[in-house]
Design an enzyme around this catalytic site. Structure first.
Site, PDB file in Angstrom:
ATOM      1  N   ARG A 113       0.825  -1.225   0.000  1.00 38.49           N
ATOM      2  CA  ARG A 113       0.000   0.000   0.000  1.00 38.49           C
ATOM      3  C   ARG A 113       0.856   1.270   0.000  1.00 38.49           C
ATOM      4  O   ARG A 113       0.503   2.272   0.627  1.00 38.49           O
ATOM      5  CB  ARG A 113      -0.970   0.001   1.194  1.00 38.49           C
ATOM      6  CG  ARG A 113      -2.028  -1.072   1.127  1.00 38.49           C
ATOM      7  CD  ARG A 113      -2.957  -1.013   2.321  1.00 38.49           C
ATOM      8  NE  ARG A 113      -2.258  -1.398   3.543  1.00 38.49           N
ATOM      9  CZ  ARG A 113      -2.648  -1.102   4.774  1.00 38.49           C
ATOM     10  NH1 ARG A 113      -3.751  -0.396   4.958  1.00 38.49           N
ATOM     11  NH2 ARG A 113      -1.961  -1.489   5.829  1.00 38.49           N
ATOM     12  N   LYS A 156      -1.101   4.442  -1.030  1.00 41.77           N
ATOM     13  CA  LYS A 156      -2.000   4.945   0.019  1.00 41.77           C
ATOM     14  C   LYS A 156      -1.243   5.818   1.013  1.00 41.77           C
ATOM     15  O   LYS A 156      -1.669   6.942   1.317  1.00 41.77           O
ATOM     16  CB  LYS A 156      -2.645   3.765   0.751  1.00 41.77           C
ATOM     17  CG  LYS A 156      -3.357   4.140   2.049  1.00 41.77           C
ATOM     18  CD  LYS A 156      -3.608   2.920   2.910  1.00 41.77           C
ATOM     19  CE  LYS A 156      -4.163   3.302   4.262  1.00 41.77           C
ATOM     20  NZ  LYS A 156      -5.495   3.913   4.212  1.00 41.77           N
ATOM     21  N   LYS A 159     -20.362   2.876  -6.805  1.00 37.59           N
ATOM     22  CA  LYS A 159     -19.698   1.596  -7.074  1.00 37.59           C
ATOM     23  C   LYS A 159     -19.414   1.422  -8.559  1.00 37.59           C
ATOM     24  O   LYS A 159     -20.207   1.828  -9.409  1.00 37.59           O
ATOM     25  CB  LYS A 159     -20.582   0.451  -6.595  1.00 37.59           C
ATOM     26  CG  LYS A 159     -20.643   0.356  -5.096  1.00 37.59           C
ATOM     27  CD  LYS A 159     -20.055  -0.946  -4.607  1.00 37.59           C
ATOM     28  CE  LYS A 159     -19.956  -0.931  -3.086  1.00 37.59           C
ATOM     29  NZ  LYS A 159     -19.290  -2.106  -2.585  1.00 37.59           N
ATOM     30  N   SER A 164     -22.117   0.281  16.112  1.00 40.02           N
ATOM     31  CA  SER A 164     -20.732   0.574  16.494  1.00 40.02           C
ATOM     32  C   SER A 164     -20.622   1.954  17.131  1.00 40.02           C
ATOM     33  O   SER A 164     -21.353   2.875  16.777  1.00 40.02           O
ATOM     34  CB  SER A 164     -19.813   0.487  15.278  1.00 40.02           C
ATOM     35  OG  SER A 164     -20.195   1.422  14.292  1.00 40.02           O
ATOM     36  N   GLU A 211     -19.116  -2.706  19.866  1.00 38.18           N
ATOM     37  CA  GLU A 211     -18.252  -3.418  18.908  1.00 38.18           C
ATOM     38  C   GLU A 211     -16.765  -3.064  19.018  1.00 38.18           C
ATOM     39  O   GLU A 211     -16.034  -3.094  18.027  1.00 38.18           O
ATOM     40  CB  GLU A 211     -18.750  -3.218  17.469  1.00 38.18           C
ATOM     41  CG  GLU A 211     -20.180  -3.664  17.271  1.00 38.18           C
ATOM     42  CD  GLU A 211     -20.709  -3.449  15.856  1.00 38.18           C
ATOM     43  OE1 GLU A 211     -19.910  -3.322  14.915  1.00 38.18           O
ATOM     44  OE2 GLU A 211     -21.944  -3.414  15.696  1.00 38.18           O
ATOM     45  N   ARG A 256      -8.281   4.597   0.119  1.00 42.29           N
ATOM     46  CA  ARG A 256      -8.941   3.572   0.945  1.00 42.29           C
ATOM     47  C   ARG A 256      -8.752   2.189   0.330  1.00 42.29           C
ATOM     48  O   ARG A 256      -9.084   1.958  -0.826  1.00 42.29           O
ATOM     49  CB  ARG A 256     -10.428   3.874   1.107  1.00 42.29           C
ATOM     50  CG  ARG A 256     -11.146   2.808   1.909  1.00 42.29           C
ATOM     51  CD  ARG A 256     -12.549   3.198   2.309  1.00 42.29           C
ATOM     52  NE  ARG A 256     -13.343   2.060   2.725  1.00 42.29           N
ATOM     53  CZ  ARG A 256     -13.210   1.395   3.864  1.00 42.29           C
ATOM     54  NH1 ARG A 256     -12.296   1.755   4.730  1.00 42.29           N
ATOM     55  NH2 ARG A 256     -13.986   0.368   4.155  1.00 42.29           N
ATOM     56  N   CYS A 310     -28.067   0.513   4.086  1.00 41.48           N
ATOM     57  CA  CYS A 310     -27.758   1.894   3.703  1.00 41.48           C
ATOM     58  C   CYS A 310     -27.657   1.985   2.186  1.00 41.48           C
ATOM     59  O   CYS A 310     -26.613   1.671   1.635  1.00 41.48           O
ATOM     60  CB  CYS A 310     -26.493   2.415   4.383  1.00 41.48           C
ATOM     61  SG  CYS A 310     -25.211   1.198   4.695  1.00 41.48           S
ATOM     62  N   GLU A 353     -30.773   4.470   5.939  1.00 42.31           N
ATOM     63  CA  GLU A 353     -30.069   5.748   5.819  1.00 42.31           C
ATOM     64  C   GLU A 353     -30.970   6.720   5.055  1.00 42.31           C
ATOM     65  O   GLU A 353     -31.239   6.525   3.885  1.00 42.31           O
ATOM     66  CB  GLU A 353     -28.765   5.500   5.052  1.00 42.31           C
ATOM     67  CG  GLU A 353     -27.849   6.686   4.942  1.00 42.31           C
ATOM     68  CD  GLU A 353     -26.537   6.327   4.257  1.00 42.31           C
ATOM     69  OE1 GLU A 353     -25.871   7.264   3.801  1.00 42.31           O
ATOM     70  OE2 GLU A 353     -26.194   5.139   4.172  1.00 42.31           O
ATOM     71  N   HIS A 374     -21.916  10.496   8.410  1.00 42.86           N
ATOM     72  CA  HIS A 374     -20.769  10.730   7.519  1.00 42.86           C
ATOM     73  C   HIS A 374     -20.283  12.173   7.601  1.00 42.86           C
ATOM     74  O   HIS A 374     -19.254  12.518   7.040  1.00 42.86           O
ATOM     75  CB  HIS A 374     -21.146  10.380   6.081  1.00 42.86           C
ATOM     76  CG  HIS A 374     -21.604   8.960   5.935  1.00 42.86           C
ATOM     77  ND1 HIS A 374     -20.748   7.890   6.034  1.00 42.86           N
ATOM     78  CD2 HIS A 374     -22.838   8.434   5.735  1.00 42.86           C
ATOM     79  CE1 HIS A 374     -21.433   6.765   5.890  1.00 42.86           C
ATOM     80  NE2 HIS A 374     -22.694   7.071   5.710  1.00 42.86           N
TER      81      HIS A 374
END
Length: 760
Positions: A17, A20, A118, A438, A489, A520, A648, A670, A699
């Site tokens: 990575r 990144k 996506k 979470s 969590e 990411r 979501c 969401e 977010h």
């Protein structure tokens, strides 16, 4: 003449990575652009060397991206949104479009990032191009041409890759009403003509032009657009028209009329299309056969592929090329780094570097090289042996699968009866408040997890530390006066990897990273064998949390379809069967949770919609088995046990029937960013069960006011009866800090209490 071999693209993140970490250093101001660009240049050089040393005929260039390849195309075309424009587009422009720009960063009102979505049905994302009627396109950012020069100077035979004009338009969106982005095609093609002219001047023989939308069921105007596009951009450079992720069955008759020089098809995702494509391939065209799966981690059965392609080789001769099915960016980089895998498991896998070798070896075998033919056979033995291994195909799991009946997926009572039982047992108020699961993963939690994994913290000390975080989360929730609590969590690094590490049948890796978007990266677990739960996974944590409070504690599970979609699946059994195995394992966990006194259990399914096949005609069959898998996992719950699910999505209309068919007692979704517009689908469908529309956009670091939340709840109550409404955030709070989390939840609880009092 030797069979031509190539790949459609190579991972750009680096085996450890490197990209990144360099990007994030640059964004923090720790390194300058010169240092960042050197990291990129070094990665490209290494990637090209890998391909050339393996013996590929072409080395692919232009597949490197600083964020994603669609955004790279946007800059190449000089098509920067006006809010980010200003001077000649450069690397900083690209990052502004992808990440947005704060007020402080630009000395202005700030500029929002473009939307991200996506890339087809993968877990990779791209920045969505924005179109308005006055848009112009002009070849601007020279990265593509510079990379070709770099590769040529390094001695590589280069095949550039370019996202095609029709797919580029299709994958974007109109940002003003009253116009169709397809009307921009003639203007866009002028820029593509200039790109191809530049490639010709650089001595490029072949260009790979990706038109992945040719694998979709296209509306007529989009399918017709290809003829104009490829007539106008015809040049001296030969065009390999490239498709992937599904078959071209619906568009093949139009494809073969195009003035191009070859066609690439994905024979991994859609092997059944081979005969049809070969039969209709125009005289003189190249057929690039994508037989090495670019989307998975499994070693190819090269002897089987050789047998399959030999008749095609006899018919097409040197017009048959061998390739990866799609870009290898969807695979981890190098298997050799995985030193902790057993030799047997390692022999089942091939990451991107190994897949390059597979393509080259298969090409030599097709040319009749006896050593290569023998090597293909030897290489394929571990995959063949795996098919009969009892530790892969477990008799006890097969027995359970064979005993699945329709009744196994049904709760023991209908929703109306269950709701009455649950109201009595749970004793919740009107508009009950909860969170999605979470809580903030603090630096302290991450340090402790790392110390435990490296042996610096004992297991008992780690468990005590986690219990401390759980107790803290419970205490904070009680102080906020939430109605249904969660344990937070703290023990989970990732909602899927955690279950993969605790279910038999999965393999996790150390360096199996793939890019999701920008900097990411994700590290999907791999399904290597039949899946089973050997011991309870979450029960200890949930019961400990429940022991600290008299309020209801919600058990938290990740659903079978989401685990499937966010891991590398097996290739020797169907996705449906993997989902059923997961469902049976989770069903046992549900039983144990309720037997341990947990009355509310959430089974998250954020990925059900993501798993939809590309062709709409295949949706029904997928949704049937996906819904059934969820129902199997939940159906062991007693009538008084309340099953929640969380999703979501930005679009429910096309799957609302399936969402209702899940028969969850409560669904949380969401909705805050859409101002409750998403509830229209549930209202029009007359959704019968309880629903928690998100009233806090997790977010965003912005703290929603009590008045804002109150307004959203009132809007929701216009669409859904208030007796069936819950009040909750949009999503989990893992990425937020405690200060903003508690401030937002305090306003959420106050708003719910105020409305509760008004309605009493």
């Amino acid at each position: 003449m030797a069979t031509t071999t190539h790949i459609l693209g190579y991972p750009r993140i680096g085996e450890k990575r490197e990209l990144k970490f360099a990007q994030e250093k640059y964004w923090r101001g720790d390194i300058d652009q010169t240092e960042l660009k050197k990291v990129g240049a070094d990665l490209r050089a290494k990637n090209w060397q890998t391909q050339t040393e393996a013996g590929l005929s072409f080395t692919t260039a232009g597949d490197f991206a600083w964020y994603d390849h669609v955004l790279t195309t946007t800059l190449l075309l000089g098509h920067v949104p006006k809010r980010h424009a200003g001077g000649f587009p450069n690397l900083d422009t690209l990052f502004k479009v992808g990440r947005g720009q704060s007020q402080a960063g630009c000395g202005c009102a700030g500029a929002a990032a473009s939307d991200m979505t996506k890339w087809f049905n993968t877990n990779y994302h791209y920045i969505v191009p924005e179109f308005s009627k006055d848009d112009t396109f002009e070849v601007s950012w020279p990265q593509l041409f510079e990379e070709i020069n770099e590769a040529v100077q390094a001695g590589h035979k280069v095949k550039p890759v370019l996202l095609g004009p029709v797919s580029y338009l299709y994958l974007g969106k109109e940002v003003e009403e009253g116009f169709d982005r397809l009307t921009l095609l003639p203007r866009l093609l002028t820029a593509y003509q200039a790109i191809l002219a530049k490639l010709a001047s650089q001595g490029v023989e072949w260009v790979q032009i990706d038109e992945p939308i040719l694998s979709l069921e296209l509306e007529k105007q989009w399918a017709d657009a290809f003829k104009l596009a490829y007539q106008l951009i015809r040049s001296d450079v030969k065009v390999l028209l490239t498709t992937y992720f599904d078959s071209v069955t619906d568009t093949l008759d139009k494809i073969v009329e195009l003035p191009v020089d070859g066609l690439h098809v994905d024979l991994s995702a859609a092997p059944q299309q081979l005969d049809d494509v070969v039969a209709k391939l125009p005289e003189g065209w190249v057929l690039s056969a994508g037989v090495v799966n670019g989307r998975n981690v499994w070693r190819s059965d090269l002897s089987a592929q050789l047998e399959r392609l030999q008749p095609v080789k006899e018919k097409l001769g040197d017009k048959l090329w061998v390739a990866s099915s799609c870009s290898l960016l969807h695979s981890p980089v190098d298997l050799e780094l995985e030193t902790e895998l057993s030799e047997e498991v390692k022999s089942w896998f091939a990451f991107a570097k190994q897949k390059v070798t597979e393509v080259a070896l298969l090409g030599r075998a097709l040319d009749g090289d006896q050593n290569a033919i023998l090597a293909c056979d030897t290489y394929s033995q571990p995959i063949k042996a795996r098919k009969t291994a009892t530790h892969v195909n477990k008799p006890q799991v097969q027995v359970r699968l064979n005993n699945i009946t329709a009744s196994l997926a049904e709760r023991s009572a209908p929703y109306a009866e269950r709701a009455a039982h649950q109201a009595e047992v749970l004793g919740l108020p009107l508009l009950p408040t909860t969170t999605i699961g979470s809580f903030p993963q603090t630096g302290e939690i991450r340090v402790q997890r790392s110390a435990y994994r490296t042996g610096q913290l004992s297991e008992s000390d780690y468990i005590q530390a986690l219990k401390g975080h759980i107790a803290d989360a419970v205490k904070r929730q009680e102080a906020l006066d939430l109605d249904v609590l969660v344990h937070g969590e703290a023990e989970r690094n990732d909602m899927v990897e955690y279950f993969a590490e605790n279910l038999a049948g999965f393999q996790t890796t150390k360096f199996g990273w793939v890019q999701s978007y920008g900097s990411r990266c994700v590290k999907p677990a791999i399904v290597v064998a039949d899946i089973e739960r050997e011991k309870p996974i979450t029960v200890e944590w949930s019961t400990y949390a429940q022991s600290l409070t008299s309020k209801q504690m919600k058990g938290m599970l990740t659903g079978p379809v989401t685990i499937l979609c966010w891991t590398f699946p097996r290739e020797d059994i169907t996705r449906q069967e993997i989902a059923q195995q997961l469902a049976l394992a989770l069903r046992d966990e549900v039983s144990d949770l309720q037997d341990a006194g947990i009355n509310i259990i959430q089974i998250d399914e954020p990925a059900i919609r993501e798993g939809l096949p590309l062709k709409k005609r295949d949706h029904k069959a997928y949704l049937e088995w996906a819904v059934n898998a969820f129902k199997i996992s939940a159906a062991s719950a007693k009538p008084e046990t309340q099953i929640h699910t969380h999703m979501c999505y930005s679009e429910f209309n096309e799957i609302i029937d399936s969402v209702a068919a899940l028969d969850a007692d409560v669904i949380t979704i969401e909705t805050s960013r859409s101002n409750m517009e998403l509830l229209k689908a549930f209202e029009e469908f007359n959704y019968p069960n309880e629903i928690g529309p998100g009233v806090y956009d997790i977010h965003s670091p912005n703290i929603p006011t009590e008045e804002w939340i109150e307004g959203l709840i009132k809007k929701a109550a216009e669409k859904i009866p208030v007796q069936r409404l819950w009040v909750n955030p949009d999503c989990g709070l893992k990425t937020r800090n405690w200060a903003e989390t508690e401030a937002a939840l305090a306003n959420l609880v106050s708003a719910a209490k105020k409305l509760r009092a008004e309605l009493a």
